[in-house]
Design a protein around this motif. Structure first.
Motif, PDB file in Angstrom:
ATOM      1  N   TYR A 109       1.152  -1.302   0.085  1.00 34.55           N
ATOM      2  CA  TYR A 109      -0.107   0.004  -0.040  1.00 34.55           C
ATOM      3  C   TYR A 109       0.756   1.467  -0.006  1.00 34.55           C
ATOM      4  CZ  TYR A 109      -4.177   3.370   0.545  1.00 34.55           C
ATOM      5  OH  TYR A 109      -4.987   3.970   0.722  1.00 34.55           O
ATOM      6  N   PRO A 110       1.726   1.467   0.561  1.00 30.41           N
ATOM      7  CA  PRO A 110       2.903   2.654   0.438  1.00 30.41           C
ATOM      8  C   PRO A 110       3.164   3.043  -0.287  1.00 30.41           C
ATOM      9  CG  PRO A 110       3.060   1.436   2.985  1.00 30.41           C
ATOM     10  CD  PRO A 110       2.668   0.250   1.801  1.00 30.41           C
ATOM     11  N   GLY A 111       3.802   2.034  -1.488  1.00 34.12           N
ATOM     12  CA  GLY A 111       4.241   2.375  -2.459  1.00 34.12           C
ATOM     13  C   GLY A 111       3.210   2.525  -3.408  1.00 34.12           C
ATOM     14  N   VAL A 112       1.668   1.828  -3.357  1.00 30.17           N
ATOM     15  CA  VAL A 112       0.863   2.202  -4.386  1.00 30.17           C
ATOM     16  C   VAL A 112       0.081   3.478  -4.630  1.00 30.17           C
ATOM     17  CG1 VAL A 112      -1.629   1.364  -5.241  1.00 30.17           C
ATOM     18  CG2 VAL A 112       0.373  -0.528  -4.540  1.00 30.17           C
ATOM     19  N   LEU A 113       0.440   4.462  -3.111  1.00 32.32           N
ATOM     20  CA  LEU A 113      -0.057   5.514  -2.654  1.00 32.32           C
ATOM     21  C   LEU A 113       1.202   6.264  -3.515  1.00 32.32           C
ATOM     22  CD1 LEU A 113      -2.100   5.494   0.953  1.00 32.32           C
ATOM     23  CD2 LEU A 113      -2.921   5.855  -1.779  1.00 32.32           C
ATOM     24  N   ALA A 114       2.732   6.041  -2.954  1.00 34.01           N
ATOM     25  CA  ALA A 114       3.240   7.169  -4.372  1.00 34.01           C
ATOM     26  C   ALA A 114       3.285   6.654  -5.319  1.00 34.01           C
ATOM     27  CB  ALA A 114       4.433   6.549  -3.639  1.00 34.01           C
ATOM     28  N   LEU A 115       3.571   5.929  -5.928  1.00 32.81           N
ATOM     29  CA  LEU A 115       3.397   5.381  -7.145  1.00 32.81           C
ATOM     30  C   LEU A 115       1.790   6.755  -7.710  1.00 32.81           C
ATOM     31  CD1 LEU A 115       3.852   1.849  -7.652  1.00 32.81           C
ATOM     32  CD2 LEU A 115       5.222   3.545  -8.668  1.00 32.81           C
ATOM     33  N   THR A 116       0.401   6.046  -7.257  1.00 33.04           N
ATOM     34  CA  THR A 116      -0.982   7.274  -7.360  1.00 33.04           C
ATOM     35  C   THR A 116      -0.687   9.383  -7.390  1.00 33.04           C
ATOM     36  OG1 THR A 116      -1.854   5.457  -6.728  1.00 33.04           O
ATOM     37  CG2 THR A 116      -3.202   7.094  -6.856  1.00 33.04           C
ATOM     38  N   VAL A 117      -0.152   9.235  -6.429  1.00 29.57           N
ATOM     39  CA  VAL A 117       0.501  10.355  -6.071  1.00 29.57           C
ATOM     40  C   VAL A 117       1.066  11.326  -7.459  1.00 29.57           C
ATOM     41  CG1 VAL A 117       0.772  12.085  -4.409  1.00 29.57           C
ATOM     42  CG2 VAL A 117      -0.939  10.252  -4.199  1.00 29.57           C
ATOM     43  N   VAL A 118       2.558  10.288  -7.155  1.00 27.28           N
ATOM     44  CA  VAL A 118       3.732  11.317  -8.255  1.00 27.28           C
ATOM     45  C   VAL A 118       2.550  10.525  -9.829  1.00 27.28           C
ATOM     46  CG1 VAL A 118       5.590  10.615  -9.331  1.00 27.28           C
ATOM     47  CG2 VAL A 118       5.382  10.773  -6.400  1.00 27.28           C
ATOM     48  N   GLY A 119       2.583   9.436  -9.910  1.00 25.23           N
ATOM     49  CA  GLY A 119       1.830   9.051 -11.092  1.00 25.23           C
ATOM     50  C   GLY A 119       1.031  10.160 -11.801  1.00 25.23           C
TER      51      GLY A 119
END
Length: 182
Positions: A109-119
């Motif tokens: 989840y933390p990585g998925v959230l980071a990918l979502t916001v940055v992407g």
């Protein structure tokens, strides 16, 4: 507002009057970022829901805190016992399946959230949709793991979470290329 290097910026503090408006962070986000802003709380609520399943199983199987998982032991006599309240392997496995399904989502989840916001800064629709697909797949994965065990966790639509991850990775790679070529 004055232009500096082709970019319009806010007037200096002293020049701001009643009619002058300062740009906010929201003003700077791409128009489709609403999907990212919607997908993030949806994903959080889904993870909390998965946690509810674990709590329910913890209570029904009698696995006490602070144990993250129920332990199953095979005694020298050949008897199998567990740390679940009834001491059975079946209760331990039932709880562990629910915990593991939820844990799988929490781990990424933390990585998925980071990918979502940055992407989402460059491709908000692809990033927001990617997070929603990941969330759907993670929820199905956890539900199937809890209900039928490890063998069933990837059945049906559960693998759609990987389509979501690919969308998020693509969004980030595209943004990185845009920034690199800037």
């Amino acid at each position: 507002a004055r232009a500096r290097g082709g970019v319009t910026c806010c007037p200096p503090r002293g020049e701001r009057g009643r009619g002058a408006m300062a740009a906010t962070v929201v003003d700077m986000l791409p128009s489709g970022f609403w999907l990212v802003a919607t997908a993030v709380p949806v994903s959080y609520i889904a993870l909390v829901s998965m946690g509810g399943t674990v709590m329910s199983k913890r209570k029904s199987c009698g696995v006490p805190y602070p144990n993250m998982y129920a332990t199953v032991l095979k005694l020298p006599s050949g008897e199998t016992v567990s740390s679940a309240a009834d001491g059975t392997e079946a209760s331990a496995v039932e709880f562990n399946n629910a915990q593991r399904g939820h844990g799988n989502a929490l781990e990424s989840y933390p990585g998925v959230l980071a990918l979502t916001v940055v992407g989402g800064l460059a491709h908000p629709y692809a990033a927001g949709a990617g997070l929603l697909l990941w969330t759907l797949g993670a929820h199905i994965y956890a539900a199937q793991y809890a209900a039928k065990g490890a063998a069933a966790r990837q059945k049906g639509l559960a693998p759609i979470k990987y389509v979501g991850i690919l969308s998020l990775l693509g969004s980030n790679i595209s943004l990185a290329a845009k920034l690199f070529n800037k």
